[in-house]
Scaffold this motif. Structure first.
Motif, mmCIF file in Angstrom:
data_model
loop_
_atom_site.group_PDB
_atom_site.id
_atom_site.type_symbol
_atom_site.label_atom_id
_atom_site.label_comp_id
_atom_site.label_asym_id
_atom_site.label_seq_id
_atom_site.Cartn_x
_atom_site.Cartn_y
_atom_site.Cartn_z
ATOM 1 N N ALA A 227 50.145 38.367 32.564
ATOM 2 C CA ALA A 227 50.194 37.159 31.738
ATOM 3 C C ALA A 227 49.059 36.198 32.092
ATOM 4 C CB ALA A 227 51.544 36.461 31.904
ATOM 5 N N VAL A 228 48.716 36.137 33.374
ATOM 6 C CA VAL A 228 47.590 35.304 33.803
ATOM 7 C C VAL A 228 46.278 35.917 33.334
ATOM 8 C CG1 VAL A 228 46.326 34.455 35.818
ATOM 9 C CG2 VAL A 228 48.824 34.338 35.772
ATOM 10 N N ALA A 229 46.119 37.213 33.523
ATOM 11 C CA ALA A 229 44.887 37.897 33.119
ATOM 12 C C ALA A 229 44.639 37.751 31.617
ATOM 13 C CB ALA A 229 44.954 39.363 33.510
ATOM 14 N N ASP A 230 45.707 37.732 30.820
ATOM 15 C CA ASP A 230 45.567 37.619 29.374
ATOM 16 C C ASP A 230 44.963 36.289 28.941
ATOM 17 O OD1 ASP A 230 46.563 40.135 28.930
ATOM 18 O OD2 ASP A 230 48.596 39.476 28.419
ATOM 19 N N ARG A 231 44.994 35.298 29.824
ATOM 20 C CA ARG A 231 44.427 33.985 29.473
ATOM 21 C C ARG A 231 42.916 33.958 29.682
ATOM 22 N NH1 ARG A 231 48.941 30.223 29.561
ATOM 23 N NH2 ARG A 231 47.457 28.645 28.856
ATOM 24 N N ALA A 232 42.383 34.931 30.401
ATOM 25 C CA ALA A 232 40.946 34.960 30.693
ATOM 26 C C ALA A 232 40.160 35.516 29.508
ATOM 27 C CB ALA A 232 40.684 35.798 31.933
ATOM 28 N N LYS A 233 38.871 35.235 29.498
ATOM 29 C CA LYS A 233 37.983 35.735 28.450
ATOM 30 C C LYS A 233 37.391 37.099 28.807
ATOM 31 C CE LYS A 233 38.472 31.777 26.363
ATOM 32 N NZ LYS A 233 39.359 31.660 25.185
ATOM 33 N N ARG A 234 37.532 37.464 30.080
ATOM 34 C CA ARG A 234 36.973 38.735 30.572
ATOM 35 C C ARG A 234 37.860 39.219 31.702
ATOM 36 N NH1 ARG A 234 31.073 38.877 33.555
ATOM 37 N NH2 ARG A 234 31.063 41.053 34.242
ATOM 38 N N VAL A 235 38.145 40.512 31.730
ATOM 39 C CA VAL A 235 39.044 41.066 32.737
ATOM 40 C C VAL A 235 38.335 42.216 33.466
ATOM 41 C CG1 VAL A 235 41.258 42.169 33.187
ATOM 42 C CG2 VAL A 235 41.069 40.472 31.356
ATOM 43 N N VAL A 236 38.196 42.057 34.779
ATOM 44 C CA VAL A 236 37.601 43.083 35.639
ATOM 45 C C VAL A 236 38.730 43.741 36.420
ATOM 46 C CG1 VAL A 236 36.042 43.530 37.577
ATOM 47 C CG2 VAL A 236 35.407 41.847 35.821
ATOM 48 N N THR A 237 38.863 45.056 36.289
ATOM 49 C CA THR A 237 39.923 45.790 36.981
ATOM 50 C C THR A 237 39.332 46.536 38.168
ATOM 51 O OG1 THR A 237 41.138 46.099 34.916
ATOM 52 C CG2 THR A 237 41.725 47.543 36.748
ATOM 53 N N ILE A 238 39.965 46.377 39.333
ATOM 54 C CA ILE A 238 39.485 47.012 40.555
ATOM 55 C C ILE A 238 40.599 47.856 41.160
ATOM 56 C CG2 ILE A 238 40.062 44.982 41.966
ATOM 57 C CD1 ILE A 238 37.553 45.590 43.633
ATOM 58 N N ARG A 239 40.222 49.002 41.682
ATOM 59 C CA ARG A 239 41.187 49.895 42.326
ATOM 60 C C ARG A 239 40.449 50.714 43.387
ATOM 61 N NH1 ARG A 239 46.208 51.895 40.709
ATOM 62 N NH2 ARG A 239 45.906 50.974 38.642
ATOM 63 N N ASP A 240 41.085 50.853 44.549
ATOM 64 C CA ASP A 240 40.492 51.623 45.651
ATOM 65 C C ASP A 240 39.072 51.180 45.965
ATOM 66 O OD1 ASP A 240 42.837 53.159 45.838
ATOM 67 O OD2 ASP A 240 42.114 54.586 44.341
ATOM 68 N N GLY A 241 38.847 49.861 45.870
ATOM 69 C CA GLY A 241 37.551 49.307 46.238
ATOM 70 C C GLY A 241 36.437 49.549 45.244
ATOM 71 N N ARG A 242 36.801 49.941 44.010
ATOM 72 C CA ARG A 242 35.785 50.203 42.991
ATOM 73 C C ARG A 242 36.192 49.518 41.692
ATOM 74 N NH1 ARG A 242 32.764 54.704 44.801
ATOM 75 N NH2 ARG A 242 33.875 56.004 46.326
#
Length: 251
Positions: A227-242
């Motif tokens: 719900a917080v991420a949906d308020r942003a204009k850009r979403v960067v997803t990170i997993r396992d340090g990448r």
């Protein structure tokens, strides 16, 4: 205006001077930035990462626990040092600065908002915000007035003398946001800013961050809450340090 070379820009920044940004310089530019923790088995908390965040963007960094979000936040916030790569903050290379230099630049350029507020319980809201100016060259006599201005910006002009234990969670987080604003930084860096708030108060705080973003501030929010991420204009997803994805949701 005479442009400064990179070396002169860095020297001026280290001295705490107001340095005009180079044309088109992003707020954040990472090139191969990485963090490895030594030990019997090395832990690659962040693999070499390239990332640019332009001035005035509102970006959410999302991922599960242990994904590398906190490591990335600590590196961007200059709370930790990378083991490889480079980092330019508002056009200034901060990768190899001495710790005293980093403290000066961090105090001037970055405002922090934490999940747990980190307010001093026996100091008023105004005093808590004013204390953030100890790390910059603001005139001592001007600090209370600037603290009051920041508190009014977040709608707390009626709570200037309140102590944190007498305030709601939402009010305390707004004090924390005012503290992040008081030095007029280039970047507001938020670490799970709604983690200790109910859904209604969370929505209010995110609305406030959106209003600040609308004034031209660069805002980066580290969160696991969709719900917080949906308020942003850009979403960067990170997993396992990448970084797995970098997207701008359709509105």
């Amino acid at each position: 205006m005479k442009l400064l070379t990179r070396g002169r820009r860095r020297a001026a920044a280290e001295a705490g001077a107001d340095v005009p940004p180079p044309a088109e310089a992003p707020t954040i530019r990472l090139r191969g930035l990485a963090k490895t923790y030594p030990g019997t088995v090395q832990v690659h908390a962040l693999h070499p990462t390239d990332l640019e965040i332009e001035r005035g963007e509102f970006v959410a960094v999302v991922g599960p626990s242990g994904s590398g979000k906190s490591t990335l936040l600590n590196l961007i916030g200059m709370l930790d040092r990378p083991t490889a790569g480079s980092y330019e903050l508002a056009g200034v290379d901060v990768s190899t600065m001495k710790e005293t230099e980093r403290t000066t630049v961090r105090g001037r350029k970055i405002g922090f908002v934490f999940q747990s507020f980190h307010l001093l319980p026996h100091r008023t809201a105004t005093e808590n915000v004013a204390l953030a100016q100890l790390y910059v060259t603001t005139d001592r006599k001007a600090r209370p007035a600037r603290a009051v201005e920041a508190l009014r910006t977040v709608g707390l002009g009626h709570r200037l003398d309140a102590l944190p234990p007498t305030m709601s969670g939402g009010e305390r987080q707004r004090v924390a946001i005012a503290r992040a604003l008081v030095n007029r930084p280039d970047l507001i860096l938020c670490d799970e800013p709604t983690g200790n708030l109910d859904s209604k108060t969370s929505a209010y705080v995110m609305g406030l961050l959106e209003e600040l973003h609308a004034t031209g501030l660069t805002v980066v929010v580290i969160t696991h809450d969709p719900a917080v991420a949906d308020r942003a204009k850009r979403v960067v997803t990170i997993r396992d340090g990448r970084i797995l994805s970098d997207r701008r949701p359709n509105r």
